[in-house]
Design an enzyme around this catalytic site. Structure first.
Site, short mmCIF file in Angstrom:
data_model
loop_
_atom_site.label_atom_id
_atom_site.label_comp_id
_atom_site.label_asym_id
_atom_site.label_seq_id
_atom_site.Cartn_x
_atom_site.Cartn_y
_atom_site.Cartn_z
N GLU A 80 0.82 -1.21 0.00
CA GLU A 80 0.00 0.00 0.00
C GLU A 80 0.86 1.27 0.00
OE1 GLU A 80 -3.15 -0.04 2.95
OE2 GLU A 80 -3.25 2.13 2.94
N LYS A 254 -7.00 -0.90 11.94
CA LYS A 254 -6.41 -1.35 10.67
C LYS A 254 -5.21 -0.47 10.33
CE LYS A 254 -5.98 -1.74 5.99
NZ LYS A 254 -5.20 -0.88 5.08
N ASP A 270 5.01 -14.01 11.54
CA ASP A 270 3.65 -14.44 11.25
C ASP A 270 2.70 -13.26 11.54
OD1 ASP A 270 1.10 -15.51 11.36
OD2 ASP A 270 1.69 -17.31 12.48
N HIS A 368 -2.36 10.13 -0.56
CA HIS A 368 -2.58 8.81 -1.11
C HIS A 368 -2.58 8.85 -2.62
CE1 HIS A 368 -3.95 4.87 0.26
NE2 HIS A 368 -3.80 5.36 1.47
C1 MEV Z 1 -5.71 2.82 5.22
O1 MEV Z 1 -4.93 1.71 4.93
C2 MEV Z 1 -5.67 3.11 6.70
C3 MEV Z 1 -6.57 4.24 7.18
O2 MEV Z 1 -7.91 4.00 6.74
C4 MEV Z 1 -6.50 4.24 8.67
C5 MEV Z 1 -7.47 5.18 9.34
O3 MEV Z 1 -8.52 5.51 8.76
O4 MEV Z 1 -7.17 5.56 10.50
C6 MEV Z 1 -6.13 5.56 6.59
#
Ligand code: MEV
Length: 416
Positions: A80, A254, A270, A368
């Protein structure tokens, strides 16, 4: 197409590729690409089953990290865009003090499930702690010599639809290993003893990924003068949403795992174990919550912290077989698995902060999209020389799409 490929596992990689090529109509060049297995050339086939190739990921270095007063370059493997840049930027904003990190002893939990036990199973098991310790420690004398081995016992009891379940926990200090092999072996070896002791029968004998006794913790202060008061308020607002709303919290966590997993993958660890532990830990309070915490201190600076299970090893498994993992561990310069876990926790915190800062400031898509644009340019077939030109034009126009990348590339080539 026939998926019944009996004997497939016995074939050499070349022959497996040829079978898949024929079955799936791969071109000669696609088959050749599969055969190019990089530095895992001779190894991949010994690491997993039915190998036909390897999957590569970009390996980047997150810069600017100061952890416990030591500068560290952090290898991150991830597909990513923005994650490595975001971690590096968050670490830069925290300089010169950087992060402080610590961790618990590397205690993993091994579980043995007992069914149909006679009365007083729990008391009987706890009374035999000494004997259980002797028996399981015999299974890994090297680990015991290094200071590891069984450290404690726990017993939980549940009434279930299939009757009473007694669950024995072996608390094992696994030192610098991830620990699954040592712990699983110990669980299996002690099961017959526990069956005899309790009159029950054992079913599962396996490590738990909810490593509540192997936490990594990190803290960092981002100064008010560096961030600006508005940004701090924005981050605190964003954080609050993760605290109250599970849909946001999943994405919040995430973002943390973007950093943690990238370090795990880069070092041959892992990452599924890290993921399982992280999300289960996030829900241990009975409600899914953020793995990080943010507050303002007396000076109005932003204090960020993280606490999460960290199941990372620096001995055994792919950390040793994968040549890239050996190199990334050398770059990190870690002597113990606990240091690796602390670094991963700092990177997770950095990524989480960076995402919230970007969203609170200008929205996540701006940064991004720049990297996304260069990915699109590459996908459209741009050469390394052409990529920056195509990317720049797409950003200027605000049209970052596959189709536009192709058009710009065609135009460029027509002109020059
Ligand atoms: C994208 O990989 C991760 C985000 O969505 C985390 C977040 O929203 O805090 C940018």
């Amino acid at each position: 197409m026939n998926s019944d490929l009996s004997g497939f596992y016995k074939l050499p990689v070349e022959e497996r590729v040829s079978i898949i090529k024929n079955q799936c109509n791969l071109t000669d060049s696609e088959a050749e690409t599969l055969k190019d297995t990089g530095c895992l050339e001779k190894l991949a086939d010994m690491m997993i089953e039915n190998v036909i190739g390897t999957v590569e990921l970009p390996l980047g270095i997150a810069t600017n990290f100061t952890i416990n007063n030591k500068d560290i370059l952090v290898p991150m493997a991830i597909e990513e865009p923005s994650v490595v840049a975001a971690a590096s930027h968050a670490a830069k904003l925290a300089r010169p003090e950087g992060f402080t990190a610590s961790s618990d002893k590397p205690i993993m939990i091994g579980q043995i499930q007992l069914m149909d036990t006679k009365d007083n199973a729990k008391q009987k098991i706890l009374k035999e702690k000494g004997q259980i310790e002797r028996l399981v420690n015999k299974k890994d004398s090297t680990l015991v010599k290094l200071g590891g081995g069984l450290k404690d016992l726990e017993v939980n009891e549940y009434d279930s639809d299939r009757g009473r379940i007694v669950v024995v926990h072996l608390l094992v200090n696994v030192q610098d290993a991830m620990g699954a092999n040592a712990v699983n072996t110990m669980c299996e070896c002690i099961a017959p003893f526990l069956e005899e002791l309790t009159g029950g029968r054992s079913v599962l004998k396996i490590i738990s990924n909810l490593a509540i006794y192997r936490l990594a913790k990190a803290e960092v202060i981002w100064k008010k003068e560096v961030l600006g008061e508005d940004v701090i308020e924005g981050i605190l607002d964003a954080y609050e949403m993760a605290r109250v709303d599970k849909f946001r919290c999943a994405t919040h966590n995430k973002g943390i795992m973007n950093g943690v997993d990238a370090v795990m993958i880069a070092t041959g660890n892992d990452f599924r174990a890290a993921e399982a532990g992280a999300h289960a830990y996030a829900a241990t309070a009975g409600r899914y919550g953020p793995l990080t915490h943010y507050r303002k201190n007396e000076s109005g600076d932003l204090v960020g912290s993280i606490e999460m299970p960290m199941v990372a090893g620096i001995v055994g498994g792919a950390t040793k077989t994968n040549p890239i993992a050996r190199i990334t561990l050398k770059i990190l310069g870690v002597k113990h698995a606990s240091e690796l876990g602390e670094i991963a926790a700092c990177v997770g915190l950095a990524n989480n902060f960076a995402a919230m800062r970007a969203m609170a400031k200008e929205g996540i898509q701006a940064g991004h999209m720049k990297l996304h644009a260069s990915n699109l340019a590459m996908t459209a077939g741009a050469t390394p020389d052409e990529v920056p030109k195509v990317t720049k034009l797409m950003i200027q126009e605000g049209q970052i799409t596959n189709a536009r990348a192709k058009e710009i590339l065609e135009e460029l080539r027509r002109r020059y």
